[in-house]
Scaffold this motif. Structure first.
Motif, PDB file in Angstrom:
ATOM      1  N   ALA A   1       0.828  -1.218   0.000  1.00 35.90           N
ATOM      2  CA  ALA A   1       0.000   0.000   0.000  1.00 35.90           C
ATOM      3  C   ALA A   1       0.857   1.261   0.000  1.00 35.90           C
ATOM      4  N   HIS A   2       2.041   1.197   0.589  1.00 27.47           N
ATOM      5  CA  HIS A   2       2.923   2.362   0.605  1.00 27.47           C
ATOM      6  C   HIS A   2       3.365   2.730  -0.813  1.00 27.47           C
TER       7      HIS A   2
ATOM      8  N   LYS B   1      -3.297   9.510   7.276  1.00 30.66           N
ATOM      9  CA  LYS B   1      -2.658   8.493   8.119  1.00 30.66           C
ATOM     10  C   LYS B   1      -1.511   7.810   7.383  1.00 30.66           C
ATOM     11  N   THR B   2      -1.732   7.508   6.112  1.00 28.69           N
ATOM     12  CA  THR B   2      -0.683   6.879   5.326  1.00 28.69           C
ATOM     13  C   THR B   2       0.496   7.829   5.149  1.00 28.69           C
ATOM     14  N   VAL B   3       0.198   9.100   4.887  1.00 24.70           N
ATOM     15  CA  VAL B   3       1.260  10.103   4.751  1.00 24.70           C
ATOM     16  C   VAL B   3       2.040  10.219   6.057  1.00 24.70           C
ATOM     17  N   ASP B   4       1.334  10.210   7.193  1.00 22.56           N
ATOM     18  CA  ASP B   4       2.017  10.262   8.492  1.00 22.56           C
ATOM     19  C   ASP B   4       3.014   9.112   8.616  1.00 22.56           C
TER      20      ASP B   4
ATOM     21  N   VAL C   1       8.509  10.542   2.583  1.00 18.55           N
ATOM     22  CA  VAL C   1       7.902  11.798   2.136  1.00 18.55           C
ATOM     23  C   VAL C   1       8.174  12.874   3.171  1.00 18.55           C
ATOM     24  N   GLU C   2       7.945  14.110   2.751  1.00 21.71           N
ATOM     25  CA  GLU C   2       8.021  15.247   3.664  1.00 21.71           C
ATOM     26  C   GLU C   2       6.860  16.182   3.357  1.00 21.71           C
ATOM     27  N   ARG C   3       6.452  16.913   4.361  1.00 24.05           N
ATOM     28  CA  ARG C   3       5.418  17.933   4.178  1.00 24.05           C
ATOM     29  C   ARG C   3       6.104  19.291   4.116  1.00 24.05           C
TER      30      ARG C   3
ATOM     31  N   GLY D   1      12.174   8.179  -0.870  1.00 27.63           N
ATOM     32  CA  GLY D   1      10.938   7.821  -1.573  1.00 27.63           C
ATOM     33  C   GLY D   1      11.170   7.575  -3.050  1.00 27.63           C
ATOM     34  N   VAL D   2      11.952   8.437  -3.678  1.00 27.00           N
ATOM     35  CA  VAL D   2      12.278   8.254  -5.092  1.00 27.00           C
ATOM     36  C   VAL D   2      13.083   6.965  -5.271  1.00 27.00           C
ATOM     37  N   ASP D   3      14.006   6.702  -4.353  1.00 27.32           N
ATOM     38  CA  ASP D   3      14.825   5.491  -4.435  1.00 27.32           C
ATOM     39  C   ASP D   3      13.972   4.233  -4.391  1.00 27.32           C
TER      40      ASP D   3
END
Length: 131
Positions: A16-17, A47-50, A58-60, A78-80
């Motif tokens: 799911a990630h 929640k998934t972003v957290d 990821v970053e906000r 994340g790109v990796d």
């Protein structure tokens, strides 16, 4: 493929990630947009972003177009993991071609594309990297 990702330093990655990371996209997205792309609520996307933020994928950041909202962006990690996932899918597809033949795999992919709504957000690694 997930065993390979674990061996490559992505032990916390879940299927799911990967979908969520693709929904973030190259330019980033708001939690609302991620939810729409995944077909889930803004709260579920949040929640998934957290979780992904806690894992370093990821970053906000402030949205340069609207300082009142946050934008979720992929980190280098994340790109990796997306790049490594795409390589893993390429290896799996090659195995399918070996077992079933290229024509049958192309037909299977075409059948699956036909079943997806034309308006659906593409959540396949090839589509994500190719645009």
């Amino acid at each position: 493929m997930h065993r390979d990702l674990v061996a490559q330093g992505h032990q916390d990655m879940r299927p799911a990630h990967g979908f969520a990371l693709q929904a973030v996209g190259r330019q980033g997205a708001s939690a609302s947009e991620i939810g729409r792309r995944l077909g889930v609520s803004k709260q579920a996307a949040g929640k998934t972003v957290d979780k992904l933020e806690g894992l370093g994928y990821v970053e906000r950041v402030e949205d340069p177009a609207d300082g009142r909202r946050k934008l979720v962006r992929l980190t280098a990690r994340g790109v990796d993991v997306l790049a490594r996932s795409a390589e893993g899918f390429d290896r799996l597809r090659a195995e399918w071609v070996e077992a079933l033949g290229a024509e049958r795999v192309r037909a299977l992919e075409a059948d699956l594309r036909r079943m997806a709504p034309a308006s659906a957000f593409r959540l396949d690694a090839e589509g994500w990297f190719a645009g």
